[in-house]
Design an enzyme around this catalytic site. Structure first.
Site, short mmCIF file in Angstrom:
data_model
loop_
_atom_site.label_atom_id
_atom_site.label_comp_id
_atom_site.label_asym_id
_atom_site.label_seq_id
_atom_site.Cartn_x
_atom_site.Cartn_y
_atom_site.Cartn_z
N ALA A 16 74.74 -52.79 26.01
CA ALA A 16 74.24 -53.45 24.80
C ALA A 16 75.17 -53.18 23.60
O ALA A 16 75.47 -54.07 22.81
CB ALA A 16 72.82 -52.97 24.48
N ASP A 26 73.15 -57.01 34.04
CA ASP A 26 72.68 -56.65 32.69
C ASP A 26 73.54 -57.34 31.63
O ASP A 26 73.05 -57.79 30.60
CB ASP A 26 72.76 -55.14 32.45
CG ASP A 26 71.87 -54.36 33.40
OD1 ASP A 26 71.02 -54.99 34.06
OD2 ASP A 26 72.02 -53.13 33.48
N SER A 70 70.15 -50.52 30.17
CA SER A 70 71.42 -51.14 29.75
C SER A 70 71.83 -50.80 28.33
O SER A 70 72.39 -51.64 27.63
CB SER A 70 71.35 -52.66 29.88
OG SER A 70 70.44 -53.09 30.84
N GLY A 71 71.58 -49.57 27.92
CA GLY A 71 71.91 -49.16 26.56
C GLY A 71 73.40 -49.18 26.27
O GLY A 71 73.82 -49.60 25.19
#
Length: 302
Positions: A92, A135, A88-89
């Protein structure tokens, strides 16, 4: 605490989105450097993500008659989340940027916390990223969250029912991930269409996955960790039957199987690229798993 994305907002005369010196690189030492960079990181950095959430946030405020003051700002970001590992970069960065905007415009109290994951998801949809709400809910709320996406909630409220849980209820868990990326965006492809087409196997399997979340919540509250281990394994087995090995990828399956070889329970963290493992037999089992992961070239983090 291991991995994070941060976004910094500073008032400024013009509205500026600063490219990241590593993730938004447009200057290279050579063609080889450019090729290497594209293979590992893809074409896209974080600037487009930050721009997309600015657009979605502005539109949401306009549609909901939320007045924004006229000030401008400079946004910059940083992240150390491993790329394309299903961790989930992207979301984020978007989540952190949304937090900045809510505070800068002093409208946090006007944008309900349940709605924020939808805004983050909408920003990513703007860019053609295929994803779900999970997420984003985890990132907005932080910690451990039980999520109920029943159709009646989604239809009536536009979001699920989200219940934060005490993170101390969890047993020690381990993250295993591959340094070489796998694109998490392609994994959903045929299953999503089959769901929309009313495929009975996919629909019944997804109902089973949803039921397991309720059972998982009960197991965690009761600290019934043997049940939790069973559910984690069953979750992956169901996923494997739905998606098939070609879609999951040999590398991802290998991470799960390494954990299972030592009696650990394991499942994907997201769409692939990383696995979460639980060692019910404690430290001696963890040592064996850590050793096997390093030998196979995988990173493992508590």
């Amino acid at each position: 605490a291991n991995f994070w994305a941060s976004v910094k907002l500073e008032p400024s005369d013009d509205l500026v989105i600063k490219p990241h010196p590593v993730h938004d690189l447009v200057q290279f030492q050579s063609l080889h450097h450019l090729m290497n960079r594209l293979q590992n990181e893809g074409y896209y950095g974080g600037v487009r993500l930050v721009m997309a959430i600015c657009k979605v946030f502005f539109k949401y405020c306009k549609d909901n008659k939320i007045d924004l003051h006229k000030g401008n700002f400079t946004l910059s970001y940083d992240t150390n989340i491993p790329r394309q590992t299903g961790l989930s970069g992207s979301s984020a960065i978007v989540c952190a940027a949304l937090d900045c905007l809510l505070d800068f415009y002093k409208v946090r109290h006007l944008v309900k916390v349940e709605i924020r994951p939808n805004l983050i998801l909408n920003a990513e949809k703007e860019l053609g990223i295929v994803a779900g709400l999970q997420d984003r809910v985890a990132q907005v709320y932080g910690g451990l969250v039980h999520m109920d996406f029943r159709k009646e909630h989604m239809d009536e409220l536009g979001h699920g029912i989200y219940k934060p849980m005490d993170i101390d209820l969890l047993p020690p868990l381990y993250l295993i991930y591959a340094e070489n990326p796998s694109d998490s965006g392609k994994v959903h492809s045929t299953v999503r269409q089959r769901w929309l087409d009313g495929d009975e196997f996919i629909i019944s399997s997804m109902k089973e996955v949803a039921q397991m979340a309720a059972e998982g919540q009960a197991a965690i509250l009761e600290k019934n960790y043997s049940k939790l281990a069973e559910l984690m394994n069953h979750n992956f087995d169901l996923r494997r039957r739905m998606f098939g090995d070609d879609v999951l990828g040999a590398l991802n399956i290998e991470m799960v199987e390494i954990a299972r070889r030592f009696g650990a329970a394991s499942k994907f963290t997201g769409s692939g690229g990383a696995v979460i493992a639980f060692c019910p037999n404690g430290p001696s089992q963890v040592e064996l798993l850590e050793d096997a992961c390093r030998k196979a070239g995988f990173s493992i983090e508590p």
